[in-house]
Design a protein around this motif. Structure first.
Motif, PDB file in Angstrom:
ATOM      1  N   ASP A  24       0.841  -1.198   0.000  1.00 55.73           N
ATOM      2  CA  ASP A  24       0.000   0.000   0.000  1.00 55.73           C
ATOM      3  C   ASP A  24       0.878   1.249   0.000  1.00 55.73           C
ATOM      4  OD1 ASP A  24      -2.352  -1.425   0.052  1.00 55.73           O
ATOM      5  OD2 ASP A  24      -2.526  -1.391   2.240  1.00 55.73           O
ATOM      6  N   PRO A  34     -16.213   6.940  -0.685  1.00 54.41           N
ATOM      7  CA  PRO A  34     -14.791   7.290  -0.825  1.00 54.41           C
ATOM      8  C   PRO A  34     -14.433   8.624  -0.182  1.00 54.41           C
ATOM      9  CG  PRO A  34     -15.658   6.452  -2.900  1.00 54.41           C
ATOM     10  CD  PRO A  34     -16.833   6.637  -1.984  1.00 54.41           C
ATOM     11  N   LYS A  54     -10.853   5.642   0.336  1.00 51.35           N
ATOM     12  CA  LYS A  54     -10.559   4.483  -0.498  1.00 51.35           C
ATOM     13  C   LYS A  54     -11.566   4.418  -1.643  1.00 51.35           C
ATOM     14  CE  LYS A  54      -8.966   1.827   3.516  1.00 51.35           C
ATOM     15  NZ  LYS A  54      -9.191   0.601   4.338  1.00 51.35           N
ATOM     16  N   PRO A  55     -11.175   3.848  -2.789  1.00 50.88           N
ATOM     17  CA  PRO A  55     -12.113   3.758  -3.910  1.00 50.88           C
ATOM     18  C   PRO A  55     -13.262   2.815  -3.595  1.00 50.88           C
ATOM     19  CG  PRO A  55     -10.107   2.530  -4.387  1.00 50.88           C
ATOM     20  CD  PRO A  55      -9.846   3.291  -3.124  1.00 50.88           C
ATOM     21  N   HIS A  68     -15.748  -0.174  -3.808  1.00 53.74           N
ATOM     22  CA  HIS A  68     -15.534  -1.568  -4.213  1.00 53.74           C
ATOM     23  C   HIS A  68     -14.048  -1.948  -4.210  1.00 53.74           C
ATOM     24  CE1 HIS A  68     -19.453  -1.016  -6.749  1.00 53.74           C
ATOM     25  NE2 HIS A  68     -19.720  -1.197  -5.465  1.00 53.74           N
ATOM     26  N   GLY A  69     -13.231  -1.193  -3.489  1.00 56.11           N
ATOM     27  CA  GLY A  69     -11.779  -1.434  -3.516  1.00 56.11           C
ATOM     28  C   GLY A  69     -11.389  -2.825  -3.067  1.00 56.11           C
ATOM     29  N   ASP A  70     -12.027  -3.340  -2.003  1.00 48.75           N
ATOM     30  CA  ASP A  70     -11.672  -4.673  -1.513  1.00 48.75           C
ATOM     31  C   ASP A  70     -12.014  -5.762  -2.525  1.00 48.75           C
ATOM     32  OD1 ASP A  70     -10.674  -3.577   0.773  1.00 48.75           O
ATOM     33  OD2 ASP A  70     -12.215  -4.374   2.123  1.00 48.75           O
ATOM     34  N   ARG A 128     -11.937  -5.400  -5.826  1.00 46.23           N
ATOM     35  CA  ARG A 128     -10.906  -5.333  -6.871  1.00 46.23           C
ATOM     36  C   ARG A 128      -9.632  -6.047  -6.444  1.00 46.23           C
ATOM     37  NH1 ARG A 128     -12.499  -1.614 -10.684  1.00 46.23           N
ATOM     38  NH2 ARG A 128     -14.012  -0.166  -9.798  1.00 46.23           N
ATOM     39  N   GLN A 129      -9.304  -5.915  -5.171  1.00 43.36           N
ATOM     40  CA  GLN A 129      -8.068  -6.513  -4.663  1.00 43.36           C
ATOM     41  C   GLN A 129      -8.229  -7.986  -4.310  1.00 43.36           C
ATOM     42  OE1 GLN A 129      -6.239  -4.095  -1.555  1.00 43.36           O
ATOM     43  NE2 GLN A 129      -7.190  -2.273  -2.414  1.00 43.36           N
TER      44      GLN A 129
END
Length: 379
Positions: free
Chosen positions: A113, A277, A282-283, A285-287, A289-290
């Protein structure tokens, strides 16, 4: 949902301004925390100060707002909850804040990160090697600070719970000194759990979304208790322990903090998928995507709609439409509802343990308000 910046109240307690509560605890702990960091090598101390949000890269004082200091507050309130003075919890507060900062510093390296609290992470600002060194220094300093007791952390000696002024114990012979070996053992046990939880979390990333090797909800909650809950429980318990509380009370507060940690982690999971956000930084749906194994997703995968969801999760890192569809399916399959239900369950367990272990009314009210605010962040 209630952000931390507003007062929280319910039918059982008078209104508590959680932001003011956190500020009171931070201001109490700040001199001792600065004193401890000041013993480090100047360059390492600068990196530690940067990680703690006290300076900018290069050492110039920062104008940024400090972190919330939740763990510091839990240590101070743990001391007050059992009838001790707030100052009795200061060594514990310094210790857990150093451990928390060390864990974040190393987490950022492991996760790659680049940002922490809206600015470059320590490893991006100073380099990976120096950041590892700074984390190691914070870890060692935390143990040293707790072992040294109030002489290092600037606390006044605690008073026996229920004792009058004439019975105040001396700095060298009080409960802090007597209980120090047990306190250090409690810290090291929490550190072992934290590392265990972090290792599980890293391994979860390598496991499949479906099949016999898939991560279960139960495994996830155990990981969260260790990775997040162990240090929260340690903070509450150490504050009480250094204020002279008995073993059963200390253990109950440790368990309360661990339940809070699971609820806190699940709230983070909800924010990682559906959070605003502008609030989370954080963007959206970030989790997803990751490809993070979070409780809402794991709960949704334990339903008949998991086949389509599994396929979408495999494409989420490179397909925006798959991410949006996956978020919709997680909610339709009950993942969001299951996560909210688990948060309420762990919060209720934490509150029950607090009520049984913390007879002092004001700190009990403050602890309840803090727990509620931490698990009612904007989603």
């Amino acid at each position: 949902m209630t952000p931390l910046t507003t007062p929280y109240t319910d039918e059982r307690t008078a209104p508590v301004d959680v932001s003011r509560l956190l500020r009171r605890c931070r201001e109490l702990v700040a001199p001792a925390l600065a004193e401890a960091v000041g013993t480090l090598h100047p360059w390492v101390g600068e990196m530690a100060g940067y990680a703690l949000g006290r300076v900018e890269a290069g050492g110039a004082p920062t104008v940024r707002s400090p972190g919330k200091g939740v763990r510091q507050a839990l240590a101070v309130l743990g001391a007050e909850a059992v009838g001790g003075p707030a100052e009795a919890g200061v060594p514990a507060a310094v210790c857990v804040e150093l451990v928390h900062t060390f864990s974040l510093l190393h987490d950022d390296i492991m996760d790659g990160d680049p940002l922490r609290r809206g600015r470059p992470a320590v490893w991006k600002a100073y380099g990976t090697g120096p950041a590892v060194l700074a984390g190691d220094a914070l870890f060692a300093l935390a143990v040293e600070t707790l072992a040294a007791g109030p002489s290092r952390a600037g606390a006044v000696p605690p008073r026996r719970v229920g004792a009058g002024p004439a019975e105040s114990l001396s700095r060298n012979a009080g409960p802090t000194a007597v209980h120090m070996p047990a306190a250090v053992r409690r810290l090291t046990a929490a550190l072992r759990d934290l590392v265990h939880g972090q290792a599980d979390d890293l391994q979860f990333a390598r496991r499949p979304w479906s099949g016999p090797e898939a991560v279960s909800v139960g495994e996830y909650e155990t990981m969260a208790e260790r990775k997040t809950g162990a240090l929260l429980g340690c903070a509450l318990a150490l504050g009480a322990q250094l204020a002279g509380a008995g073993g059963e009370t200390v253990t109950a507060l440790d368990h309360a903090g661990r339940h809070l940690g699971v609820a806190f982690q699940i709230t983070d999971d909800l924010l990682g998928i559906w959070g605003d956000p502008a609030v989370t930084g954080k963007p959206v749906h970030g989790d997803l995507r990751q490809g993070k194994k979070t409780l809402p997703v794991l709960a949704a995968l334990d339903t008949p709609g998991r086949a389509e969801l599994t396929g979408l999760l495999a494409r989420a890192a490179r397909d925006d439409s798959a991410v949006r569809r996956a978020a919709l399916l997680v909610e339709r399959c009950g993942g969001r509802a299951a996560a909210l239900s688990a948060t309420r369950r762990h919060l209720a367990d934490a509150e029950a343990l607090l009520a049984a272990a913390a007879p002092a009314p004001r700190p009990l009210s403050e602890l309840r308000s803090l727990l509620a605010a931490l698990t009612h962040r904007t989603v």
